[in-house]
Write a protein that holds these residues in place. Structure first.
Motif, mmCIF file in Angstrom:
data_model
loop_
_atom_site.group_PDB
_atom_site.id
_atom_site.type_symbol
_atom_site.label_atom_id
_atom_site.label_comp_id
_atom_site.label_asym_id
_atom_site.label_seq_id
_atom_site.Cartn_x
_atom_site.Cartn_y
_atom_site.Cartn_z
ATOM 1 N N GLY A 14 -1.936 -7.783 -4.870
ATOM 2 C CA GLY A 14 -1.074 -6.657 -4.511
ATOM 3 C C GLY A 14 -1.812 -5.471 -3.912
ATOM 4 O O GLY A 14 -3.029 -5.391 -3.895
ATOM 5 N N ILE A 15 -1.006 -4.537 -3.444
ATOM 6 C CA ILE A 15 -1.516 -3.384 -2.704
ATOM 7 C C ILE A 15 -2.360 -2.459 -3.577
ATOM 8 O O ILE A 15 -3.358 -1.915 -3.131
ATOM 9 C CB ILE A 15 -0.356 -2.602 -2.031
ATOM 10 C CG1 ILE A 15 -0.895 -1.510 -1.096
ATOM 11 C CG2 ILE A 15 0.585 -2.002 -3.056
ATOM 12 C CD1 ILE A 15 -1.509 -2.021 0.153
ATOM 13 N N TYR A 16 -1.993 -2.268 -4.842
ATOM 14 C CA TYR A 16 -2.739 -1.332 -5.697
ATOM 15 C C TYR A 16 -4.151 -1.825 -5.986
ATOM 16 O O TYR A 16 -5.097 -1.037 -6.010
ATOM 17 C CB TYR A 16 -1.977 -1.056 -6.991
ATOM 18 C CG TYR A 16 -0.683 -0.330 -6.720
ATOM 19 C CD1 TYR A 16 -0.685 0.988 -6.273
ATOM 20 C CD2 TYR A 16 0.539 -0.971 -6.870
ATOM 21 C CE1 TYR A 16 0.489 1.645 -5.980
ATOM 22 C CE2 TYR A 16 1.724 -0.317 -6.581
ATOM 23 C CZ TYR A 16 1.688 0.995 -6.138
ATOM 24 O OH TYR A 16 2.854 1.645 -5.852
ATOM 25 N N GLU A 17 -4.287 -3.115 -6.173
ATOM 26 C CA GLU A 17 -5.629 -3.668 -6.388
ATOM 27 C C GLU A 17 -6.458 -3.565 -5.111
ATOM 28 O O GLU A 17 -7.654 -3.293 -5.156
ATOM 29 C CB GLU A 17 -5.530 -5.123 -6.856
ATOM 30 C CG GLU A 17 -6.831 -5.631 -7.425
ATOM 31 C CD GLU A 17 -6.701 -6.999 -8.076
ATOM 32 O OE1 GLU A 17 -7.688 -7.759 -7.988
ATOM 33 O OE2 GLU A 17 -5.647 -7.301 -8.644
ATOM 34 N N ARG A 18 -5.814 -3.766 -3.958
ATOM 35 C CA ARG A 18 -6.519 -3.619 -2.676
ATOM 36 C C ARG A 18 -7.000 -2.187 -2.481
ATOM 37 O O ARG A 18 -8.137 -1.953 -2.061
ATOM 38 C CB ARG A 18 -5.614 -4.050 -1.530
ATOM 39 C CG ARG A 18 -5.376 -5.528 -1.479
ATOM 40 C CD ARG A 18 -4.522 -5.904 -0.281
ATOM 41 N NE ARG A 18 -4.167 -7.314 -0.365
ATOM 42 C CZ ARG A 18 -2.931 -7.770 -0.349
ATOM 43 N NH1 ARG A 18 -1.912 -6.942 -0.226
ATOM 44 N NH2 ARG A 18 -2.706 -9.058 -0.444
ATOM 45 N N LEU A 19 -6.127 -1.235 -2.771
ATOM 46 C CA LEU A 19 -6.513 0.174 -2.629
ATOM 47 C C LEU A 19 -7.659 0.534 -3.561
ATOM 48 O O LEU A 19 -8.555 1.300 -3.198
ATOM 49 C CB LEU A 19 -5.305 1.080 -2.881
ATOM 50 C CG LEU A 19 -4.230 1.045 -1.804
ATOM 51 C CD1 LEU A 19 -3.011 1.839 -2.241
ATOM 52 C CD2 LEU A 19 -4.764 1.542 -0.480
ATOM 53 N N LYS A 20 -7.637 -0.020 -4.758
ATOM 54 C CA LYS A 20 -8.723 0.225 -5.710
ATOM 55 C C LYS A 20 -10.059 -0.278 -5.139
ATOM 56 O O LYS A 20 -11.091 0.383 -5.251
ATOM 57 C CB LYS A 20 -8.407 -0.477 -7.029
ATOM 58 C CG LYS A 20 -9.355 -0.153 -8.133
ATOM 59 C CD LYS A 20 -8.909 -0.831 -9.423
ATOM 60 C CE LYS A 20 -9.919 -0.582 -10.522
ATOM 61 N NZ LYS A 20 -9.545 -1.261 -11.759
ATOM 62 N N LEU A 21 -10.040 -1.443 -4.501
ATOM 63 C CA LEU A 21 -11.259 -1.987 -3.887
ATOM 64 C C LEU A 21 -11.761 -1.087 -2.759
ATOM 65 O O LEU A 21 -12.968 -0.913 -2.580
ATOM 66 C CB LEU A 21 -11.000 -3.391 -3.332
ATOM 67 C CG LEU A 21 -10.850 -4.509 -4.346
ATOM 68 C CD1 LEU A 21 -10.319 -5.767 -3.660
ATOM 69 C CD2 LEU A 21 -12.170 -4.795 -5.027
ATOM 70 N N LEU A 22 -10.839 -0.521 -2.012
ATOM 71 C CA LEU A 22 -11.215 0.295 -0.858
ATOM 72 C C LEU A 22 -11.682 1.701 -1.231
ATOM 73 O O LEU A 22 -12.221 2.415 -0.395
ATOM 74 C CB LEU A 22 -10.051 0.381 0.131
ATOM 75 C CG LEU A 22 -9.687 -0.934 0.815
ATOM 76 C CD1 LEU A 22 -8.417 -0.766 1.629
ATOM 77 C CD2 LEU A 22 -10.830 -1.427 1.682
ATOM 78 N N ARG A 23 -11.501 2.089 -2.467
ATOM 79 C CA ARG A 23 -11.951 3.421 -2.903
ATOM 80 C C ARG A 23 -13.464 3.543 -2.938
ATOM 81 O O ARG A 23 -14.009 4.633 -2.867
ATOM 82 C CB ARG A 23 -11.382 3.759 -4.265
ATOM 83 C CG ARG A 23 -9.961 4.148 -4.186
ATOM 84 C CD ARG A 23 -9.530 4.796 -5.450
ATOM 85 N NE ARG A 23 -8.130 5.158 -5.291
ATOM 86 C CZ ARG A 23 -7.313 5.334 -6.288
ATOM 87 N NH1 ARG A 23 -7.758 5.211 -7.524
ATOM 88 N NH2 ARG A 23 -6.073 5.651 -6.072
ATOM 89 N N ASP A 24 -14.154 2.427 -3.098
ATOM 90 C CA ASP A 24 -15.610 2.470 -3.185
ATOM 91 C C ASP A 24 -16.231 1.416 -2.271
ATOM 92 O O ASP A 24 -16.776 0.419 -2.734
ATOM 93 C CB ASP A 24 -16.065 2.256 -4.623
ATOM 94 C CG ASP A 24 -17.509 2.660 -4.829
ATOM 95 O OD1 ASP A 24 -18.145 3.122 -3.855
ATOM 96 O OD2 ASP A 24 -18.002 2.514 -5.950
#
Length: 105
Positions: A52-62
């Motif tokens: 999902g999108i929230y896990e993807r965004l979490k990966l892209l934070r760092d």
């Protein structure tokens, strides 16, 4: 994103940021976009496995977690072919369609 607004200062090691700024002064601000694409490509397999999108965004934070060498990142960034506006719009539409169809991966 905050990546480009801060020229990656808060998400990448200093030695990588210096290389990016050097390229930016020489090539112009288009380098910032090339770096963004290269960073996304660096964690592509993790993004594909994300749920999902929230896990993807979490990966892209760092994104710094996926950068092992300034040379490798810069090489990857400058190997990216130029995209026309039409091509970018098609890619955008495809990404929106994937997300709208409940693509959980």
């Amino acid at each position: 994103t905050s990546w480009m607004l801060t020229a990656y200062i808060n998400v990448l090691p200093a030695y990588v940021v210096l290389r990016i700024l050097d390229a930016c002064f020489y090539e112009g601000n288009k380098v910032l976009f090339r770096i963004a694409v290269a960073l996304i490509e660096s964690c592509e397999s993790e993004l594909e496995r994300a749920e999902g999108i929230y896990e993807r965004l979490k990966l892209l934070r760092d994104p710094g977690l996926y950068v092992y060498s300034a040379d490798t990142l810069m090489k990857r960034a400058f190997e990216i072919p130029r995209f026309s506006r039409k091509k970018l719009e098609k890619l955008h539409d495809k990404a929106v369609e994937m997300e709208n169809h409940g693509d959980s991966k």
